[in-house]
Write a protein that holds these residues in place. Structure first.
Motif, mmCIF file in Angstrom:
data_model
loop_
_atom_site.group_PDB
_atom_site.id
_atom_site.type_symbol
_atom_site.label_atom_id
_atom_site.label_comp_id
_atom_site.label_asym_id
_atom_site.label_seq_id
_atom_site.Cartn_x
_atom_site.Cartn_y
_atom_site.Cartn_z
ATOM 1 N N GLU A 7 -28.796 15.060 47.403
ATOM 2 C CA GLU A 7 -28.852 15.801 48.189
ATOM 3 C C GLU A 7 -29.063 15.673 49.519
ATOM 4 O O GLU A 7 -27.828 17.255 50.092
ATOM 5 C CB GLU A 7 -30.446 16.567 48.344
ATOM 6 N N ASP A 8 -28.364 14.989 50.707
ATOM 7 C CA ASP A 8 -27.802 14.458 51.650
ATOM 8 C C ASP A 8 -27.125 12.929 51.318
ATOM 9 O O ASP A 8 -27.868 11.958 51.423
ATOM 10 C CB ASP A 8 -28.873 14.499 52.809
ATOM 11 N N ILE B 294 -35.235 0.569 56.404
ATOM 12 C CA ILE B 294 -35.670 1.630 55.185
ATOM 13 C C ILE B 294 -35.406 2.761 55.160
ATOM 14 O O ILE B 294 -34.878 3.257 56.211
ATOM 15 C CB ILE B 294 -36.776 1.489 55.079
ATOM 16 N N MET B 295 -34.153 3.192 54.095
ATOM 17 C CA MET B 295 -33.203 4.045 53.736
ATOM 18 C C MET B 295 -34.296 5.364 54.184
ATOM 19 O O MET B 295 -35.227 5.770 53.944
ATOM 20 C CB MET B 295 -32.785 4.618 52.344
ATOM 21 N N PRO B 296 -33.690 6.492 54.330
ATOM 22 C CA PRO B 296 -34.360 7.939 55.514
ATOM 23 C C PRO B 296 -34.175 8.586 54.206
ATOM 24 O O PRO B 296 -35.349 9.494 54.108
ATOM 25 C CB PRO B 296 -32.721 8.807 55.821
ATOM 26 N N ALA C 10 -43.193 3.901 46.243
ATOM 27 C CA ALA C 10 -42.489 4.400 47.346
ATOM 28 C C ALA C 10 -42.655 5.757 46.788
ATOM 29 O O ALA C 10 -42.814 6.473 45.337
ATOM 30 C CB ALA C 10 -41.021 3.747 46.574
ATOM 31 N N THR C 11 -42.473 6.591 47.933
ATOM 32 C CA THR C 11 -42.403 8.329 47.970
ATOM 33 C C THR C 11 -40.603 8.654 48.141
ATOM 34 O O THR C 11 -39.958 7.963 48.800
ATOM 35 C CB THR C 11 -43.417 8.892 48.515
ATOM 36 N N SER C 12 -39.973 8.749 47.267
ATOM 37 C CA SER C 12 -38.688 9.557 46.887
ATOM 38 C C SER C 12 -38.247 11.319 46.548
ATOM 39 O O SER C 12 -38.946 11.379 46.576
ATOM 40 C CB SER C 12 -37.309 9.090 45.767
ATOM 41 N N PHE C 13 -37.552 11.620 48.623
ATOM 42 C CA PHE C 13 -36.766 12.326 48.682
ATOM 43 C C PHE C 13 -36.384 13.062 48.407
ATOM 44 O O PHE C 13 -34.827 13.524 48.619
ATOM 45 C CB PHE C 13 -37.110 13.263 49.928
ATOM 46 N N ASN C 14 -36.197 12.946 46.871
ATOM 47 C CA ASN C 14 -35.534 13.779 45.740
ATOM 48 C C ASN C 14 -35.630 14.697 44.598
ATOM 49 O O ASN C 14 -36.999 14.377 44.438
ATOM 50 C CB ASN C 14 -34.765 12.481 44.667
ATOM 51 N N LYS C 15 -35.288 16.414 45.497
ATOM 52 C CA LYS C 15 -36.357 17.023 44.625
ATOM 53 C C LYS C 15 -36.233 17.495 43.713
ATOM 54 O O LYS C 15 -36.128 17.913 42.391
ATOM 55 C CB LYS C 15 -35.865 18.452 45.453
ATOM 56 N N GLY D 46 -36.728 3.871 61.192
ATOM 57 C CA GLY D 46 -37.844 4.378 61.087
ATOM 58 C C GLY D 46 -38.958 3.046 60.231
ATOM 59 O O GLY D 46 -39.376 2.121 60.907
ATOM 60 N N GLN D 47 -39.239 3.136 58.456
ATOM 61 C CA GLN D 47 -40.095 2.246 58.043
ATOM 62 C C GLN D 47 -39.112 0.359 58.566
ATOM 63 O O GLN D 47 -38.211 0.941 58.182
ATOM 64 C CB GLN D 47 -40.720 2.604 56.831
#
Length: 408
Positions: free
Chosen positions: A100-101, A245-247, A272-277, A300-301
């Motif tokens: 997505e990004d 940590i990666m964004p 981990a929660t991955s912001f990959n919809k 970030g983290q």
């Protein structure tokens, strides 16, 4: 500064709220997990509320994939839109959806200065596992040129490095050590080696390796921590303990037994929660142990370090080896009574030895070759030697996998 932190937390909470709602509405596996836990999307208002969702263990992910093949009910896009599909032990078929990004994934490469004019040896595998191609894409996205060598063929790697003036390297730190050792044997000293930028992954990066690469060879380095399911999770920076940590990842540290979120600074399982919809993983338990910094020096983290595995799996040459895979091997060979894997690390190279106890009257002929072939096919792990040992020699109290490696 307090205002900026408050805005960042507000943005994170909104992102988590939106992400969980999307996963619930579009991924049947996420909906099932949350329904089973009695949690609705409206209950998740931000990072703190993620603890209401159970940790998704790797073994559970495998079971969900097997029950609902091929993607376990996590994929939210049309499979026809997937550029690639990989496989990881389990087996799990890992979809690679379009990012997505894409620019958010380039931070480790930009940190070491990879860009236009660089020629980079990519020594990760390009088939089955995602490392080779994903790093290839990131290097090219930075404007650099990839030399897709894959692992092995050290003398050929050196020939290409010198002939093409390779300025970058991505791969395991032990393999760059092997390349430099071989180059030295060929009378190529530090001044002659063109590599000045290196990104490592798949194994620990030790202080002694860093001293040689950065001190003797003047190479700018970083080490990336990641998994096949999540991609890169974080990377190292000069003067920062552990990993930034990666964004696209949000980490929690949880009690490995209960899944309860631990206070920042305490050691527990990295979740981990991955912001990959397109392939949402929420509260995925990596099985690794670590701790988050209470006062991060990253944007970030900050993960202070990796402190081992919460389970019995061990990473060898970038691949996880599970004890249940060894039990599977025993079941394939009725002549085997018991076996144990011993991992050592002489000269910066993982060596895998399998000790085998045979049943009374069983013949040892052909066992070594069969085990090596099975390990290569099922786990993609090369066994260096198979030793048939006397009955009762294997100490089961030590576990099925005995890791005797010294990382420094």
């Amino acid at each position: 500064m307090a205002g900026k932190r408050s805005k960042t937390l507000t943005d994170l909470n909104r992102r988590i709220q939106d992400f969980v709602r999307h996963g619930y509405e579009h991924a049947p596996a996420i909906r099932q997990m949350m329904d089973d836990a009695g949690v609705a999307p409206a209950d998740i208002l931000g990072a703190h509320d993620l603890a209401k969702i159970p940790v998704l263990a790797k073994d559970a992910l495998v079971e969900m994939h097997q029950a609902n093949p091929p993607f376990g009910g996590f994929l939210t896009i049309d499979p026809a839109d997937l550029p690639r599909i990989y496989i990881s032990p389990g087996p799990i078929y890992d979809p690679q959806p379009p990012p997505e990004d894409p620019d958010s994934l380039l931070a480790p490469f930009e940190y070491i200065g990879i860009g236009r004019g660089d020629r980079v040896l990519n020594t990760f595998m390009y088939h089955l596992t995602p490392a080779g191609i994903l790093l290839d894409e990131a290097i090219r996205a930075c404007g650099a040129t990839v030399i897709p060598t894959g692992p092995g063929n050290t003398e050929l790697q050196i020939m290409m490095m010198m002939a093409l003036g390779a300025t970058g390297f991505v791969g395991q730190p032990s393999y760059l050590m092997t390349i430099l050792d071989k180059a030295a044997e060929m009378s190529l000293g530090a001044d002659a080696v063109p590599i000045k930028k290196a990104l490592f992954s798949a194994e620990p990066y030790t202080p002694s390796q860093r001293e040689r690469f950065e001190g003797e060879y003047g190479i700018t380095t970083t080490s990336a921590y990641g998994t096949a399911d999540l991609g890169f999770i974080g990377y190292t920076r000069e003067g920062v303990q552990g990993f930034c940590i990666m964004p696209n990842i949000f980490l929690q540290i949880c009690d490995p037994e209960t899944g309860v979120t631990l206070p920042v600074g305490e050691t527990g399982e990295i979740v981990a929660t991955s912001f990959n919809k397109a392939y949402p993983l929420i509260r995925f338990g990596t099985g690794d142990l670590g701790a988050l910094s209470p006062q991060p020096t990253c944007e970030g983290q900050q993960l202070l370090g990796l402190y081992g595995r919460s389970g019995d799996a061990v990473k060898v040459r970038g691949m996880f080896l599970h004890p249940n895979q060894l039990q599977y091997a025993v079941m394939q060979f009725p002549e085997i009574k018991d076996l144990q894997v011993v991992i050592t690390r002489p000269k910066n190279r993982d060596v895998v030895t399998v000790n085998v106890e045979l049943r009374e009257g069983a013949e040892s002929a052909g066992i070594a070759e069969k085990l090596k072939a099975l390990a290569h096919e099922a786990v993609r792990l090369r066994i260096d030697s198979v030793e048939v040992v006397a009955d009762g020699s294997i100490d089961n109290n030590a576990g099925k996998i005995v890791d005797m490696r010294d990382w420094d």
